[in-house]
Design a protein around this motif. Sequence first.
Motif, mmCIF file in Angstrom:
data_model
loop_
_atom_site.group_PDB
_atom_site.id
_atom_site.type_symbol
_atom_site.label_atom_id
_atom_site.label_comp_id
_atom_site.label_asym_id
_atom_site.label_seq_id
_atom_site.Cartn_x
_atom_site.Cartn_y
_atom_site.Cartn_z
ATOM 1 N N GLY A 16 -15.229 1.071 -19.551
ATOM 2 C CA GLY A 16 -13.862 1.526 -19.322
ATOM 3 C C GLY A 16 -13.702 2.226 -17.993
ATOM 4 O O GLY A 16 -12.707 2.020 -17.281
ATOM 5 N N GLN A 17 -14.687 3.055 -17.636
ATOM 6 C CA GLN A 17 -14.626 3.755 -16.353
ATOM 7 C C GLN A 17 -14.670 2.770 -15.190
ATOM 8 O O GLN A 17 -13.946 2.924 -14.203
ATOM 9 N N LEU A 18 -15.526 1.767 -15.299
ATOM 10 C CA LEU A 18 -15.651 0.786 -14.218
ATOM 11 C C LEU A 18 -14.358 0.003 -14.036
ATOM 12 O O LEU A 18 -13.858 -0.151 -12.918
ATOM 13 N N GLU A 19 -13.797 -0.489 -15.122
ATOM 14 C CA GLU A 19 -12.579 -1.293 -15.011
ATOM 15 C C GLU A 19 -11.415 -0.448 -14.485
ATOM 16 O O GLU A 19 -10.616 -0.915 -13.671
ATOM 17 N N GLY A 20 -11.327 0.795 -14.951
ATOM 18 C CA GLY A 20 -10.284 1.678 -14.443
ATOM 19 C C GLY A 20 -10.478 1.992 -12.977
ATOM 20 O O GLY A 20 -9.510 2.082 -12.209
ATOM 21 N N ALA A 21 -11.734 2.162 -12.570
ATOM 22 C CA ALA A 21 -12.019 2.457 -11.163
ATOM 23 C C ALA A 21 -11.627 1.290 -10.262
ATOM 24 O O ALA A 21 -11.081 1.490 -9.168
ATOM 25 N N ILE A 22 -11.905 0.069 -10.709
ATOM 26 C CA ILE A 22 -11.543 -1.106 -9.906
ATOM 27 C C ILE A 22 -10.027 -1.195 -9.754
ATOM 28 O O ILE A 22 -9.517 -1.518 -8.681
ATOM 29 N N GLN A 23 -9.303 -0.901 -10.833
ATOM 30 C CA GLN A 23 -7.839 -0.935 -10.765
ATOM 31 C C GLN A 23 -7.328 0.079 -9.752
ATOM 32 O O GLN A 23 -6.461 -0.223 -8.919
ATOM 33 N N MET A 24 -7.860 1.286 -9.800
ATOM 34 C CA MET A 24 -7.389 2.335 -8.902
ATOM 35 C C MET A 24 -7.865 2.111 -7.469
ATOM 36 O O MET A 24 -7.096 2.217 -6.514
ATOM 37 N N ALA A 25 -9.147 1.808 -7.321
ATOM 38 C CA ALA A 25 -9.717 1.641 -5.984
ATOM 39 C C ALA A 25 -9.234 0.361 -5.320
ATOM 40 O O ALA A 25 -9.053 0.313 -4.100
ATOM 41 N N GLY A 26 -9.023 -0.682 -6.130
ATOM 42 C CA GLY A 26 -8.468 -1.912 -5.567
ATOM 43 C C GLY A 26 -7.073 -1.680 -5.022
ATOM 44 O O GLY A 26 -6.706 -2.168 -3.948
ATOM 45 N N GLY A 27 -6.272 -0.921 -5.772
ATOM 46 C CA GLY A 27 -4.938 -0.580 -5.294
ATOM 47 C C GLY A 27 -4.980 0.214 -4.011
ATOM 48 O O GLY A 27 -4.190 -0.013 -3.081
ATOM 49 N N PHE A 28 -5.906 1.162 -3.918
ATOM 50 C CA PHE A 28 -6.092 1.936 -2.687
ATOM 51 C C PHE A 28 -6.447 1.013 -1.529
ATOM 52 O O PHE A 28 -6.031 1.235 -0.396
ATOM 53 N N GLY A 29 -7.192 -0.060 -1.852
ATOM 54 C CA GLY A 29 -7.647 -0.967 -0.809
ATOM 55 C C GLY A 29 -6.574 -1.872 -0.244
ATOM 56 O O GLY A 29 -6.506 -2.066 0.978
ATOM 57 N N PHE A 30 -5.707 -2.441 -1.110
ATOM 58 C CA PHE A 30 -4.813 -3.452 -0.535
ATOM 59 C C PHE A 30 -3.347 -3.391 -0.955
ATOM 60 O O PHE A 30 -2.574 -4.273 -0.563
ATOM 61 N N CYS A 31 -2.934 -2.368 -1.707
ATOM 62 C CA CYS A 31 -1.493 -2.376 -2.000
ATOM 63 C C CYS A 31 -0.847 -1.003 -2.158
ATOM 64 O O CYS A 31 0.356 -0.865 -1.948
ATOM 65 N N GLU A 32 -1.578 0.035 -2.511
ATOM 66 C CA GLU A 32 -0.929 1.325 -2.781
ATOM 67 C C GLU A 32 -0.728 2.139 -1.503
ATOM 68 O O GLU A 32 -1.635 2.278 -0.685
ATOM 69 N N ASP A 33 0.456 2.701 -1.384
ATOM 70 C CA ASP A 33 0.782 3.548 -0.238
ATOM 71 C C ASP A 33 2.031 4.349 -0.578
ATOM 72 O O ASP A 33 2.776 4.006 -1.514
ATOM 73 N N GLN A 34 2.261 5.431 0.162
ATOM 74 C CA GLN A 34 3.457 6.242 -0.009
ATOM 75 C C GLN A 34 4.115 6.450 1.359
ATOM 76 O O GLN A 34 3.918 7.482 2.002
ATOM 77 N N PRO A 35 4.879 5.479 1.819
ATOM 78 C CA PRO A 35 5.536 5.624 3.121
ATOM 79 C C PRO A 35 6.502 6.801 3.120
ATOM 80 O O PRO A 35 7.194 7.057 2.134
ATOM 81 N N ILE A 36 6.525 7.515 4.234
ATOM 82 C CA ILE A 36 7.342 8.723 4.357
ATOM 83 C C ILE A 36 8.246 8.606 5.570
ATOM 84 O O ILE A 36 7.810 8.219 6.662
ATOM 85 N N ASP A 37 9.506 8.929 5.375
ATOM 86 C CA ASP A 37 10.477 8.936 6.467
ATOM 87 C C ASP A 37 11.118 10.321 6.540
ATOM 88 O O ASP A 37 11.769 10.753 5.590
ATOM 89 N N GLU A 38 10.894 11.009 7.647
ATOM 90 C CA GLU A 38 11.438 12.363 7.826
ATOM 91 C C GLU A 38 11.082 13.265 6.645
ATOM 92 O O GLU A 38 11.894 14.052 6.166
ATOM 93 N N GLY A 39 9.841 13.120 6.158
ATOM 94 C CA GLY A 39 9.349 13.967 5.084
ATOM 95 C C GLY A 39 9.648 13.478 3.685
ATOM 96 O O GLY A 39 9.184 14.076 2.707
ATOM 97 N N LYS A 40 10.407 12.410 3.553
ATOM 98 C CA LYS A 40 10.807 11.915 2.236
ATOM 99 C C LYS A 40 9.980 10.702 1.843
ATOM 100 O O LYS A 40 9.901 9.721 2.578
ATOM 101 N N ILE A 41 9.361 10.763 0.649
ATOM 102 C CA ILE A 41 8.620 9.616 0.119
ATOM 103 C C ILE A 41 9.614 8.546 -0.305
ATOM 104 O O ILE A 41 10.548 8.815 -1.062
ATOM 105 N N LEU A 42 9.421 7.321 0.173
ATOM 106 C CA LEU A 42 10.426 6.269 0.025
ATOM 107 C C LEU A 42 10.284 5.424 -1.236
ATOM 108 O O LEU A 42 11.188 4.650 -1.546
ATOM 109 N N ASN A 43 9.180 5.553 -1.945
ATOM 110 C CA ASN A 43 8.978 4.683 -3.115
ATOM 111 C C ASN A 43 8.585 5.482 -4.363
ATOM 112 O O ASN A 43 7.528 5.256 -4.949
ATOM 113 N N PRO A 44 9.448 6.414 -4.815
ATOM 114 C CA PRO A 44 9.088 7.294 -5.933
ATOM 115 C C PRO A 44 9.408 6.720 -7.313
ATOM 116 O O PRO A 44 10.032 7.376 -8.149
ATOM 117 N N SER A 45 8.986 5.485 -7.568
ATOM 118 C CA SER A 45 9.246 4.882 -8.878
ATOM 119 C C SER A 45 8.246 3.762 -9.121
ATOM 120 O O SER A 45 7.649 3.220 -8.187
#
Length: 756
Positions: free
Chosen positions: A648-677
């Motif tokens: 379970g830890q391995l599969e969860g880690a791949i989901q989280m770390a894979g997202g960090f690698g190629f799709c997850e981000d929090q773009p910010i414009d003038e201090g405001k996070i643009l994708n809060p959902s």
Amino acid sequence: MSKYSVIGKKVRRVDGTEKVTGSAKYTFDTVLPGQLYGKILRSPHPHAKILSIDTSKAEKLIGVKAVVTGKDTLGHKQGIWRRFPELCDEEILCRAKVRYIGDPVAAVAAIDEDTAEEALDLIDVEYEPLPAVYDPMDAIKEGAPQIHDGVELNINVNRHIEWGDVDEAFKKCDHIREDKFKCSSQAHVCMETHCANASFGYDGKLTVYTSTQSSYYIQALLAGMLGLREGDIRVIKPYTGGGFGSKFELDGAQFCASVLSMKICKPVKIIFTREEEFTASKRRTPMYYFVRLGAKKDGTLLAKEVRVITEGGAYTGMGATALYLTGFFSSFPYKYPNYRYDGYRVYTNTAPTSAMRGFGAPQSTFVGESQLDMMAEDLGIDPIEIRRKNGMTPNYVVPGQAFIQSCGLHQCLDEIEKHIKERGKLPPNHGMGIAAYGFMSGGIFNWFDTPYAFASALVRINIDGKVDLFTGACEIGQGSDTTLSMICAEELGIGLEDIRIHSGDTGICPVDLGSWGSRETLMNGNAVKMAAADAKRQLMEFAAAKMGVNIVYDMDIKDHWIHLVDRPERGVSYYDVVKAAIRGKDGETIIGRGHYTPHRKGMISPAYSFGLQAAEVEVDTETGKVKLVHVTTAHESGTVINPVGITGQLEGAIQMAGGFGFCEDQPIDEGKILNPSFADYKFIRSLDMPETKILEIDTYEPEGPFGAKEAGEGLTNPTAGAIANAIYKAVGVRITDLPITPEKVLRALKQKKKEK
């Protein structure tokens, strides 16, 4: 008889039935008599002075029972780095100044959420906007807006690590690489948002039900902020829907609910909305890396120099630890004879950054493993071979930093090499990349300045042989309740079904520092094993007397049978001895106590896990889209306590770390996070998960309970680096800026085509 009766067996989680049937009670489910509902008013400005706050209209609204601002607090600044007061810089309810969009300025308690929400609109706050700065590279420039008074160039904290003679070593290198990397932010995305239900009574006692990774930390931090004794505060952790590093600091829900409750002596529940969770809770730290790596022609690494600048956001949080650890893990998992690291954490007018699963290591591993592949290509050396030549081995000492006792990295390399050969030739636009890692089993550093042991446990054996295990360890989904119960059962020689665990309640459990840094299996596991051994010793004394045996140490318990080690057929029933022991002690319950604090001067952690991951990707050259096809991980975590838990830890880690690698981000414009959902924040869903395979490497950690060490966070570290290396193998473009989005891949492919 087999070596272990419980450990290493595939068992059902002790909390599994409640969770899958929906009967598990979370903080959201708590209902207290007379309960009110709280909401928090937040700053719309990234940086501003608070000139005035008028709450009169809100107070007059029917259904509103209390309104509080910073003036209703003691004005203390809090932080988890209690040993260094200058790093405790967050008021939570701001009095004079706000530093990011979302900073709390007031809170309301009302008869329902709608009324509380309406009351927020009636609070009139007059601000004087101030110049703001959002990028750390801009924040350190002369003339940049000063976010905290007296902090030059907005440098929150700096860290330095060095050994050997780095400058001289670079002169001896046959090849030197200098590269820049950038790692993005990432949201924790816990299924349960931050929440608390606080009840202050007329007796002056405060009880807080909350979703947390450390009940003790919250108890201690609330005491400091509210002017109460720790013993007057009870923190109860119900079932918790995820933490990943986001829930062991004091948060706005816990503090504001407590302040409101203390004002009116009524329970107040505050639940963050999903938007609040994205915009007003702490996040993974974005980092800029400047790395220099030198080697001989044969691939022997001689020197490494790392400089890191991190986006700290508005407050310190756990950022100082992340800053240090990213430097520490930039030297892992290889033998660098000469190493230098300088890290700078910079205040910005953005949501605070702090701890997240991996704690600075996913960033450093992405950077280090990407650059090492680049070095291997420059030298014409196989990526596996350069790692084999330089990889850490058992009993290796990282100068002044770490002592590596158990280490199975080379076995992991062997297994992944076999796996790559078995996969054979890949289809066009497919690539296989590898990345190695090492990670700690809890930190030795005591930045919280606790006088208590790092982990404690109490075992109580009842007249029927059933056992109550009390531990402050926090089950947050990672499986610690099950793992600790298994350790307790194994040591006592009984079944898992005989253990009832009580965890995360400061009112009845001994102190534990909480679930962070992959510490619970090793640290609390040691405390539990010691407590069970203490109770076991007491039983053995009575069993020895009953059997006419003088040497207790020649006896053991297995499968509810207390017996002579050399003659297992000669023994007595565990249940009979329990009854005899309690009667013999005039009815006194058998209680075993255990505590554990690692002691190694100058060392970071008592133990380290290691592994190697191979990721296969497919790249669509028309769109730049990356698909994670298959991930195989060879890892060693000492003795495996719960195989199902590791999966379970391995599969969860791949989901989280894979997202960090190629799709997850929090773009910010003038201090405001643009994708809060969830609609706009892109993370790996179930249909995007790749096939996974685990190659378990057998090692034994002398410092761990039954030889065990961490098997959770470390698995998060290699995936982004493996993906980056796989993309390069697939289509020949090297991306050094996370996340590796389709746009970045497509731009790189177009640039590559131009250069041909």
